[in-house]
Motif scaffolding. Sequence first.
Motif, PDB file in Angstrom:
ATOM      1  N   ALA A  25       0.835  -1.210   0.000  1.00  0.00           N
ATOM      2  CA  ALA A  25       0.000   0.000   0.000  1.00  0.00           C
ATOM      3  C   ALA A  25       0.867   1.257   0.000  1.00  0.00           C
ATOM      4  N   GLU A  26       1.951   1.243   0.749  1.00  0.00           N
ATOM      5  CA  GLU A  26       2.866   2.391   0.781  1.00  0.00           C
ATOM      6  C   GLU A  26       3.543   2.591  -0.572  1.00  0.00           C
ATOM      7  N   ALA A  27       3.992   1.501  -1.192  1.00  0.00           N
ATOM      8  CA  ALA A  27       4.643   1.598  -2.503  1.00  0.00           C
ATOM      9  C   ALA A  27       3.662   2.112  -3.558  1.00  0.00           C
ATOM     10  N   ILE A  28       2.415   1.702  -3.475  1.00  0.00           N
ATOM     11  CA  ILE A  28       1.400   2.182  -4.416  1.00  0.00           C
ATOM     12  C   ILE A  28       1.113   3.655  -4.179  1.00  0.00           C
ATOM     13  N   ALA A  29       0.999   4.053  -2.925  1.00  0.00           N
ATOM     14  CA  ALA A  29       0.742   5.463  -2.607  1.00  0.00           C
ATOM     15  C   ALA A  29       1.888   6.350  -3.091  1.00  0.00           C
ATOM     16  N   ASP A  30       3.109   5.844  -3.074  1.00  0.00           N
ATOM     17  CA  ASP A  30       4.271   6.610  -3.506  1.00  0.00           C
ATOM     18  C   ASP A  30       4.442   6.635  -5.027  1.00  0.00           C
ATOM     19  N   HIS A  31       3.736   5.757  -5.731  1.00  0.00           N
ATOM     20  CA  HIS A  31       3.861   5.671  -7.189  1.00  0.00           C
ATOM     21  C   HIS A  31       3.037   6.777  -7.844  1.00  0.00           C
ATOM     22  N   PRO A  32       3.529   7.377  -8.937  1.00  0.00           N
ATOM     23  CA  PRO A  32       2.772   8.449  -9.610  1.00  0.00           C
ATOM     24  C   PRO A  32       1.350   8.047 -10.014  1.00  0.00           C
ATOM     25  N   ALA A  33       1.130   6.792 -10.372  1.00  0.00           N
ATOM     26  CA  ALA A  33      -0.204   6.337 -10.776  1.00  0.00           C
ATOM     27  C   ALA A  33      -1.029   5.826  -9.597  1.00  0.00           C
ATOM     28  N   GLY A  34      -0.465   5.862  -8.417  1.00  0.00           N
ATOM     29  CA  GLY A  34      -1.140   5.318  -7.239  1.00  0.00           C
ATOM     30  C   GLY A  34      -2.451   5.992  -6.898  1.00  0.00           C
ATOM     31  N   SER A  35      -2.580   7.272  -7.206  1.00  0.00           N
ATOM     32  CA  SER A  35      -3.811   7.982  -6.870  1.00  0.00           C
ATOM     33  C   SER A  35      -4.960   7.635  -7.815  1.00  0.00           C
ATOM     34  N   LEU A  36      -4.683   6.902  -8.881  1.00  0.00           N
ATOM     35  CA  LEU A  36      -5.718   6.541  -9.853  1.00  0.00           C
ATOM     36  C   LEU A  36      -6.458   5.257  -9.481  1.00  0.00           C
ATOM     37  N   VAL A  37      -6.019   4.602  -8.419  1.00  0.00           N
ATOM     38  CA  VAL A  37      -6.575   3.310  -8.032  1.00  0.00           C
ATOM     39  C   VAL A  37      -7.151   3.395  -6.626  1.00  0.00           C
ATOM     40  N   ALA A  38      -8.365   2.871  -6.466  1.00  0.00           N
ATOM     41  CA  ALA A  38      -8.957   2.760  -5.134  1.00  0.00           C
ATOM     42  C   ALA A  38      -8.400   1.499  -4.483  1.00  0.00           C
ATOM     43  N   VAL A  39      -7.745   1.653  -3.347  1.00  0.00           N
ATOM     44  CA  VAL A  39      -7.143   0.524  -2.645  1.00  0.00           C
ATOM     45  C   VAL A  39      -7.988   0.190  -1.424  1.00  0.00           C
ATOM     46  N   ARG A  40      -8.295  -1.094  -1.276  1.00  0.00           N
ATOM     47  CA  ARG A  40      -8.976  -1.582  -0.080  1.00  0.00           C
ATOM     48  C   ARG A  40      -8.085  -2.634   0.551  1.00  0.00           C
ATOM     49  N   ASN A  41      -7.731  -2.408   1.791  1.00  0.00           N
ATOM     50  CA  ASN A  41      -6.981  -3.406   2.539  1.00  0.00           C
ATOM     51  C   ASN A  41      -8.008  -4.321   3.199  1.00  0.00           C
ATOM     52  N   VAL A  42      -7.991  -5.591   2.813  1.00  0.00           N
ATOM     53  CA  VAL A  42      -8.995  -6.545   3.277  1.00  0.00           C
ATOM     54  C   VAL A  42      -8.351  -7.585   4.176  1.00  0.00           C
ATOM     55  N   GLN A  43      -9.169  -8.190   5.009  1.00  0.00           N
ATOM     56  CA  GLN A  43      -8.664  -9.131   6.007  1.00  0.00           C
ATOM     57  C   GLN A  43      -7.972 -10.331   5.367  1.00  0.00           C
ATOM     58  N   CYS A  44      -8.539 -10.893   4.310  1.00  0.00           N
ATOM     59  CA  CYS A  44      -7.933 -12.067   3.685  1.00  0.00           C
ATOM     60  C   CYS A  44      -8.508 -12.234   2.292  1.00  0.00           C
ATOM     61  N   LEU A  45      -7.674 -12.653   1.370  1.00  0.00           N
ATOM     62  CA  LEU A  45      -8.116 -12.941   0.007  1.00  0.00           C
ATOM     63  C   LEU A  45      -8.047 -14.434  -0.309  1.00  0.00           C
ATOM     64  N   GLY A  46      -7.792 -15.236   0.696  1.00  0.00           N
ATOM     65  CA  GLY A  46      -7.817 -16.681   0.527  1.00  0.00           C
ATOM     66  C   GLY A  46      -6.690 -17.251  -0.296  1.00  0.00           C
ATOM     67  N   GLY A  47      -5.542 -16.615  -0.291  1.00  0.00           N
ATOM     68  CA  GLY A  47      -4.406 -17.121  -1.061  1.00  0.00           C
ATOM     69  C   GLY A  47      -3.440 -17.954  -0.250  1.00  0.00           C
ATOM     70  N   CYS A  48      -3.743 -18.195   1.011  1.00  0.00           N
ATOM     71  CA  CYS A  48      -2.841 -18.946   1.882  1.00  0.00           C
ATOM     72  C   CYS A  48      -2.660 -20.362   1.338  1.00  0.00           C
ATOM     73  N   PRO A  49      -1.512 -20.923   1.495  1.00  0.00           N
ATOM     74  CA  PRO A  49      -0.361 -20.425   2.232  1.00  0.00           C
ATOM     75  C   PRO A  49       0.587 -19.575   1.390  1.00  0.00           C
ATOM     76  N   ASP A  50       0.261 -19.315   0.123  1.00  0.00           N
ATOM     77  CA  ASP A  50       1.105 -18.446  -0.694  1.00  0.00           C
ATOM     78  C   ASP A  50       0.796 -17.003  -0.343  1.00  0.00           C
ATOM     79  N   HIS A  51       1.701 -16.353   0.370  1.00  0.00           N
ATOM     80  CA  HIS A  51       1.416 -14.991   0.824  1.00  0.00           C
ATOM     81  C   HIS A  51       1.772 -13.963  -0.234  1.00  0.00           C
ATOM     82  N   GLY A  52       1.530 -12.700   0.087  1.00  0.00           N
ATOM     83  CA  GLY A  52       1.742 -11.617  -0.866  1.00  0.00           C
ATOM     84  C   GLY A  52       0.601 -11.558  -1.861  1.00  0.00           C
ATOM     85  N   VAL A  53      -0.640 -11.459  -1.362  1.00  0.00           N
ATOM     86  CA  VAL A  53      -1.823 -11.587  -2.199  1.00  0.00           C
ATOM     87  C   VAL A  53      -2.513 -10.236  -2.400  1.00  0.00           C
TER      88      VAL A  53
END
Length: 117
Positions: A25-53
């Motif tokens: 989220a920090e890297a996206i906020a720092d990116h020039p195009a970051g303000s063009l995307v709505a970011v939602r931090n969600v509890q889980c996306l069900g990608g376990c055990p492969d993290h970084g989802v």
Amino acid sequence: MTLLICRTCPRYDSRATGDFGRALAEAIADHPAGSLVAVRNVQCLGGCPDHGVAAVDGPGKARVRFSGLDAGDAAAVLAAAAAHDSCASGAPGDWEVPAELADRISSVTPKRGPNGF
């Protein structure tokens, strides 16, 4: 368009839980195009055990989930979000998935009709 970022990854490493979501989220906020995307931090996306989802999603579109991401993938994730947004279906075959993410698609969930069927 919405970019969903897992805020519990890596879920099974109690010392690092949440580090991925904060870093991406920090890297996206720092990116020039970051303000063009709505970011939602969600509890889980069900990608376990492969993290970084994270997933790209939008009304009436397929949800495409990526795994194995880190903050260094912010530009590719933003490119994927923009391409997904410009595609009517959201299905990966209908938009160009950035090459660096093509082998990290962990699931595609098609949207159902307005009645849920």
